[in-house]
Design an enzyme around this catalytic site. Structure first.
Site, PDB file in Angstrom:
ATOM      1  N   ALA A  65       0.917  -1.234  -0.194  1.00  0.00           N
ATOM      2  CA  ALA A  65      -0.154  -0.021   0.133  1.00  0.00           C
ATOM      3  C   ALA A  65       0.840   1.343   0.065  1.00  0.00           C
ATOM      4  O   ALA A  65       2.135   1.204   0.306  1.00  0.00           O
ATOM      5  CB  ALA A  65      -0.798   0.050   1.232  1.00  0.00           C
ATOM      6  N   GLY A 109       0.185  -4.954   0.862  1.00  0.00           N
ATOM      7  CA  GLY A 109      -1.030  -4.873   0.620  1.00  0.00           C
ATOM      8  C   GLY A 109      -1.092  -5.548  -0.946  1.00  0.00           C
ATOM      9  O   GLY A 109      -1.949  -6.146  -1.490  1.00  0.00           O
ATOM     10  N   GLU A 112      -1.464  -9.309  -0.098  1.00  0.00           N
ATOM     11  CA  GLU A 112      -2.894  -9.407   0.100  1.00  0.00           C
ATOM     12  C   GLU A 112      -3.779  -9.359  -1.074  1.00  0.00           C
ATOM     13  O   GLU A 112      -4.814 -10.035  -0.991  1.00  0.00           O
ATOM     14  CB  GLU A 112      -3.205  -8.385   1.182  1.00  0.00           C
ATOM     15  CG  GLU A 112      -2.471  -8.518   2.456  1.00  0.00           C
ATOM     16  CD  GLU A 112      -2.785  -7.304   3.429  1.00  0.00           C
ATOM     17  OE1 GLU A 112      -2.887  -7.424   4.508  1.00  0.00           O
ATOM     18  OE2 GLU A 112      -2.351  -6.232   2.963  1.00  0.00           O
ATOM     19  N   GLU A 132       4.582  -5.301   7.194  1.00  0.00           N
ATOM     20  CA  GLU A 132       4.013  -4.299   7.941  1.00  0.00           C
ATOM     21  C   GLU A 132       4.496  -3.928   9.381  1.00  0.00           C
ATOM     22  O   GLU A 132       4.722  -2.908   9.866  1.00  0.00           O
ATOM     23  CB  GLU A 132       2.556  -4.406   8.044  1.00  0.00           C
ATOM     24  CG  GLU A 132       1.831  -4.207   6.747  1.00  0.00           C
ATOM     25  CD  GLU A 132       1.834  -5.531   6.083  1.00  0.00           C
ATOM     26  OE1 GLU A 132       0.724  -5.544   5.071  1.00  0.00           O
ATOM     27  OE2 GLU A 132       2.336  -6.460   6.147  1.00  0.00           O
TER      28      GLU A 132
END
Length: 258
Positions: A65, A109, A112, A132
């Site tokens: 992300a 992300g 994911e 993360e």
């Protein structure tokens, strides 16, 4: 429709959606995810499309992300806007099959997002991770949940607590990816797989996808009952009749998606 952060391309009965933020290694910003949701919805509603490929560049599927977008946010910001829910989960709502074609980095992300797809095909350069914890937070788009279901608690726990990456070989051994394809043949092989899926009856493919997904959400007894009902329902379709007749006549089936 013209997009800024993705590229869409139709090839026969498949649609290829390519993440396109090369300078940011395809970091997933809010605008990109809005565009992706729009493109997925368009492919879902296109009767000619039987399978969707989601991919990135050779260097990165998506490196995570967009941290520069996340960093200034407060708790109330992320809570009130339901950050990483709106638009992010749209790939999981597709009834048509979605393949993640991963080369290079699929981190945070990006990992994911790949796991939200129906299965992952990886090039031999692929690297997966949930880093993360190294920036003071935890996975927020399914990293602790989908990764654990796919590769087991021990490996998922290690990856989420250390942030280490796994290469394509380990990812295949662990069950994260379906198979590894040599990088020089990668997209050609992915397209062949997508075309094979798209050649099947669309409603039957949807039933198969729905039934497999049900295995993660329920008990074995309830899952078997669900599967049996869909199996029985398939006998109400023209495509079941055509498929079995074609088999007995030793010819290719001509499905009508009915």
């Amino acid at each position: 429709m013209n997009y800024e952060y993705i590229i869409t391309q139709k090839e026969g009965n498949i649609e290829i959606i390519t993440l396109n933020r090369p300078k940011a290694l395809n970091a997933l910003c809010g605008d990109l995810m809005k565009e992706l949701a729009c493109a997925l919805n368009g492919a879902e509603n296109d009767d000619n499309i039987g399978c969707i490929i989601l991919t990135g560049s050779e260097k990165a599927f998506a490196a995570g992300a967009d941290i520069s977008e996340m960093a200034p946010k407060s708790f109330m910001d992320v809570y009130q806007e339901d950050f990483i829910t709106t638009d992010w989960e749209d790939v999981t709502k597709c009834r048509k099959p979605v393949i993640a074609a991963v080369s290079g980095y699929a981190l945070g992300g990006g990992c994911e997002l790949a796991m939200m797809c129906d299965f992952i095909l990886a090039s031999d350069t692929a690297k997966f991770g949930q880093p993360e914890i190294t920036i003071g937070t935890i996975p927020g788009a399914g990293g602790t949940q989908r990764l654990t279901r796919l590769i087991g608690k021990s490996k998922a726990m290690e990856m989420c607590l250390t942030g280490r990456m796994m290469d394509a070989d380990e990812a295949e051994r662990s069950g994260l990816v379906s198979r590894i394809i040599e990088s020089d043949k990668f997209m050609d092989e992915v397209k062949k797989t997508a075309s094979k899926i798209a050649s099947m009856s669309k409603p039957i493919a949807m039933m198969a996808k729905e039934s497999v997904n049900k295995a993660y959400e329920t008990t074995l007894k309830e899952g078997l009952s669900f599967e049996r009902r869909l199996f029985h329902a398939s006998f109400a379709t023209e495509d079941q009749k055509e498929g079995m007749q074609a088999f007995t006549e030793k010819r290719e089936a001509k499905f009508k998606d009915k």
